[in-house]
Motif scaffolding. Structure first.
Motif, PDB file in Angstrom:
ATOM      1  N   GLY A  61       9.414  89.437   1.432  1.00  0.00           N
ATOM      2  CA  GLY A  61       8.454  90.533   1.385  1.00  0.00           C
ATOM      3  C   GLY A  61       8.846  91.705   2.264  1.00  0.00           C
ATOM      4  N   ALA A  62       8.214  92.840   2.007  1.00  0.00           N
ATOM      5  CA  ALA A  62       8.582  94.099   2.656  1.00  0.00           C
ATOM      6  C   ALA A  62       8.353  94.083   4.161  1.00  0.00           C
ATOM      7  N   HIS A  63       7.402  93.259   4.645  1.00  0.00           N
ATOM      8  CA  HIS A  63       7.054  93.261   6.068  1.00  0.00           C
ATOM      9  C   HIS A  63       7.600  92.033   6.791  1.00  0.00           C
ATOM     10  N   ALA A  64       8.618  91.416   6.240  1.00  0.00           N
ATOM     11  CA  ALA A  64       9.127  90.164   6.789  1.00  0.00           C
ATOM     12  C   ALA A  64      10.097  90.353   7.942  1.00  0.00           C
ATOM     13  N   LEU A  65      10.476  91.579   8.238  1.00  0.00           N
ATOM     14  CA  LEU A  65      11.564  91.799   9.186  1.00  0.00           C
ATOM     15  C   LEU A  65      11.167  92.806  10.257  1.00  0.00           C
ATOM     16  N   GLY A  78      26.424  88.800  16.122  1.00  0.00           N
ATOM     17  CA  GLY A  78      26.080  88.453  17.490  1.00  0.00           C
ATOM     18  C   GLY A  78      24.623  88.631  17.855  1.00  0.00           C
ATOM     19  N   ILE A  79      23.748  88.977  16.890  1.00  0.00           N
ATOM     20  CA  ILE A  79      22.339  89.246  17.196  1.00  0.00           C
ATOM     21  C   ILE A  79      21.503  87.990  16.960  1.00  0.00           C
ATOM     22  N   PRO A  80      20.745  87.517  17.971  1.00  0.00           N
ATOM     23  CA  PRO A  80      19.930  86.309  17.796  1.00  0.00           C
ATOM     24  C   PRO A  80      18.738  86.549  16.872  1.00  0.00           C
ATOM     25  N   VAL A  81      18.262  85.434  16.267  1.00  0.00           N
ATOM     26  CA  VAL A  81      17.148  85.480  15.324  1.00  0.00           C
ATOM     27  C   VAL A  81      15.961  84.709  15.898  1.00  0.00           C
ATOM     28  N   LEU A  82      14.774  85.312  15.822  1.00  0.00           N
ATOM     29  CA  LEU A  82      13.525  84.647  16.184  1.00  0.00           C
ATOM     30  C   LEU A  82      12.715  84.466  14.910  1.00  0.00           C
ATOM     31  N   LEU A  83      12.384  83.210  14.581  1.00  0.00           N
ATOM     32  CA  LEU A  83      11.592  82.922  13.387  1.00  0.00           C
ATOM     33  C   LEU A  83      10.111  82.921  13.752  1.00  0.00           C
ATOM     34  N   CYS A  84       9.328  83.644  12.976  1.00  0.00           N
ATOM     35  CA  CYS A  84       7.880  83.739  13.187  1.00  0.00           C
ATOM     36  C   CYS A  84       7.179  83.157  11.967  1.00  0.00           C
ATOM     37  N   THR A  85       6.484  82.032  12.143  1.00  0.00           N
ATOM     38  CA  THR A  85       5.777  81.388  11.034  1.00  0.00           C
ATOM     39  C   THR A  85       4.300  81.787  11.070  1.00  0.00           C
ATOM     40  N   ILE A  86       3.803  82.247   9.938  1.00  0.00           N
ATOM     41  CA  ILE A  86       2.416  82.714   9.835  1.00  0.00           C
ATOM     42  C   ILE A  86       1.672  81.768   8.898  1.00  0.00           C
ATOM     43  N   CYS A  87       0.776  80.960   9.474  1.00  0.00           N
ATOM     44  CA  CYS A  87       0.030  79.969   8.699  1.00  0.00           C
ATOM     45  C   CYS A  87      -1.128  80.620   7.952  1.00  0.00           C
ATOM     46  N   ASN A  88      -1.565  79.968   6.890  1.00  0.00           N
ATOM     47  CA  ASN A  88      -2.711  80.476   6.124  1.00  0.00           C
ATOM     48  C   ASN A  88      -3.968  80.551   6.975  1.00  0.00           C
ATOM     49  N   SER A  89      -4.063  79.696   7.995  1.00  0.00           N
ATOM     50  CA  SER A  89      -5.233  79.680   8.883  1.00  0.00           C
ATOM     51  C   SER A  89      -5.232  80.839   9.867  1.00  0.00           C
ATOM     52  N   GLY A  90      -4.115  81.559   9.945  1.00  0.00           N
ATOM     53  CA  GLY A  90      -3.992  82.655  10.892  1.00  0.00           C
ATOM     54  C   GLY A  90      -3.206  82.299  12.136  1.00  0.00           C
ATOM     55  N   ILE A 130       7.784  84.514   8.365  1.00  0.00           N
ATOM     56  CA  ILE A 130       7.731  83.636   7.193  1.00  0.00           C
ATOM     57  C   ILE A 130       6.280  83.192   6.980  1.00  0.00           C
ATOM     58  N   ARG A 131       5.664  83.655   5.911  1.00  0.00           N
ATOM     59  CA  ARG A 131       4.299  83.234   5.590  1.00  0.00           C
ATOM     60  C   ARG A 131       4.315  81.814   5.029  1.00  0.00           C
ATOM     61  N   GLU A 132       3.249  81.075   5.315  1.00  0.00           N
ATOM     62  CA  GLU A 132       3.177  79.676   4.890  1.00  0.00           C
ATOM     63  C   GLU A 132       3.309  79.536   3.373  1.00  0.00           C
ATOM     64  N   ASP A 133       2.684  80.440   2.625  1.00  0.00           N
ATOM     65  CA  ASP A 133       2.724  80.322   1.173  1.00  0.00           C
ATOM     66  C   ASP A 133       4.110  80.607   0.594  1.00  0.00           C
ATOM     67  N   LEU A 134       5.006  81.199   1.404  1.00  0.00           N
ATOM     68  CA  LEU A 134       6.359  81.472   0.937  1.00  0.00           C
ATOM     69  C   LEU A 134       7.386  80.469   1.480  1.00  0.00           C
ATOM     70  N   ALA A 135       6.927  79.581   2.351  1.00  0.00           N
ATOM     71  CA  ALA A 135       7.853  78.672   3.036  1.00  0.00           C
ATOM     72  C   ALA A 135       8.139  77.422   2.203  1.00  0.00           C
ATOM     73  N   THR A 136       8.611  77.610   0.993  1.00  0.00           N
ATOM     74  CA  THR A 136       9.004  76.475   0.153  1.00  0.00           C
ATOM     75  C   THR A 136      10.415  76.034   0.538  1.00  0.00           C
ATOM     76  N   LEU A 163      13.411  78.571   1.815  1.00  0.00           N
ATOM     77  CA  LEU A 163      14.003  78.404   3.142  1.00  0.00           C
ATOM     78  C   LEU A 163      15.506  78.142   3.041  1.00  0.00           C
ATOM     79  N   ALA A 164      15.917  77.419   2.014  1.00  0.00           N
ATOM     80  CA  ALA A 164      17.347  77.187   1.805  1.00  0.00           C
ATOM     81  C   ALA A 164      18.061  78.501   1.493  1.00  0.00           C
ATOM     82  N   ARG A 165      17.417  79.360   0.716  1.00  0.00           N
ATOM     83  CA  ARG A 165      18.007  80.661   0.401  1.00  0.00           C
ATOM     84  C   ARG A 165      18.074  81.539   1.651  1.00  0.00           C
ATOM     85  N   LEU A 166      17.057  81.443   2.515  1.00  0.00           N
ATOM     86  CA  LEU A 166      17.075  82.205   3.768  1.00  0.00           C
ATOM     87  C   LEU A 166      18.232  81.740   4.657  1.00  0.00           C
ATOM     88  N   HIS A 167      18.442  80.439   4.702  1.00  0.00           N
ATOM     89  CA  HIS A 167      19.566  79.883   5.449  1.00  0.00           C
ATOM     90  C   HIS A 167      20.890  80.461   4.936  1.00  0.00           C
TER      91      HIS A 167
END
Length: 211
Positions: A191-195, A152-164, A129-135, A139-143
């Motif tokens: 986005g295409a590279h989100a998964l 049964g597959i666990p999810v790991l959330l990866c947040t990518i800040c604008n600062s890197g 999840i890029r910071e500029d997309l994390a509105t 996020l509610a739509r992602l939920h």
């Protein structure tokens, strides 16, 4: 790469041919597949027990994942000239009549349509999840997407800040089914590279001893 007898394997390929047969012992049905890969053809035997479980997946001109083990045996051959595999019009000499040749096949335990492979062989799903997309709205739509594809597959959330800076959040709130529809829904949203699907590294089960 060569594999020894009874080596557990998984291989993907295109079913070029399906030959249905009947056992002489009990008349149960089984199948022989010609599985086309990037560099060669592999003969896969689907014996009655496995055939009953995966008959619907044995369709010519489809892409599948085969899980099973290698069978290496010697066979006697007749003299003559046979077409070389993969070479249209090419010829290769066959050993003299009665001479032993080594034949390698795969004994299939499972035959899985390629669309079902992510659901069966994924260990963990990473969502970036890029910071500029994390509105809040996104996020509610992602939920809602996570709720729409429970599993049964666990999810790991990866947040990518604008600062890197990159942060990881592993949560027990979401366990999903990584179907193709799920993958498309996440990519449409983020986005295409989100998964990233992390494969299960556990090898296939070895064949049981036969004695």
């Amino acid at each position: 790469r060569e594999y020894g007898h009874d080596t557990p394997v998984r291989l993907g390929g295109y079913i070029a041919e399906v030959s249905l047969k009947r056992s002489k012992k009990d008349n149960r049905q089984f199948a022989a597949l010609q599985l086309e890969g990037l560099f060669c053809f592999t003969e896969c035997m689907v014996f009655p027990g496995a055939f009953e479980d995966c008959q619907a997946s044995l369709v010519a001109d489809t892409v599948v994942m085969v899980e099973g083990y290698v069978a290496v045996e010697e066979q006697r051959t007749a003299a003559g000239i046979a077409p070389a595999p993969g070479g249209e019009g090419a010829e290769a000499a066959v050993p003299d009549e009665g001479e032993a040749v080594t034949v390698t096949k795969v004994i299939a335990r499972k035959v899985v349509p390629i669309a079902k492979v992510p659901e069966l062989y994924t260990k963990e799903v990473h969502v970036r999840i890029r910071e500029d997309l994390a509105t809040p709205e996104r996020l509610a739509r992602l939920h809602e997407v996570f709720k729409q594809f429970p599993g049964g597959i666990p999810v790991l959330l990866c947040t990518i800040c604008n600062s890197g800076v990159i942060g990881f959040v592993k949560t027990d709130l979401y366990h999903i089914t990584p179907s193709l529809d799920f993958q498309q829904a996440v990519r449409d949203l983020l986005g295409a590279h989100a998964l990233l699907l992390k494969n299960d590294p556990k090898p296939p089960e070895a064949p049981h001893p036969r004695w």
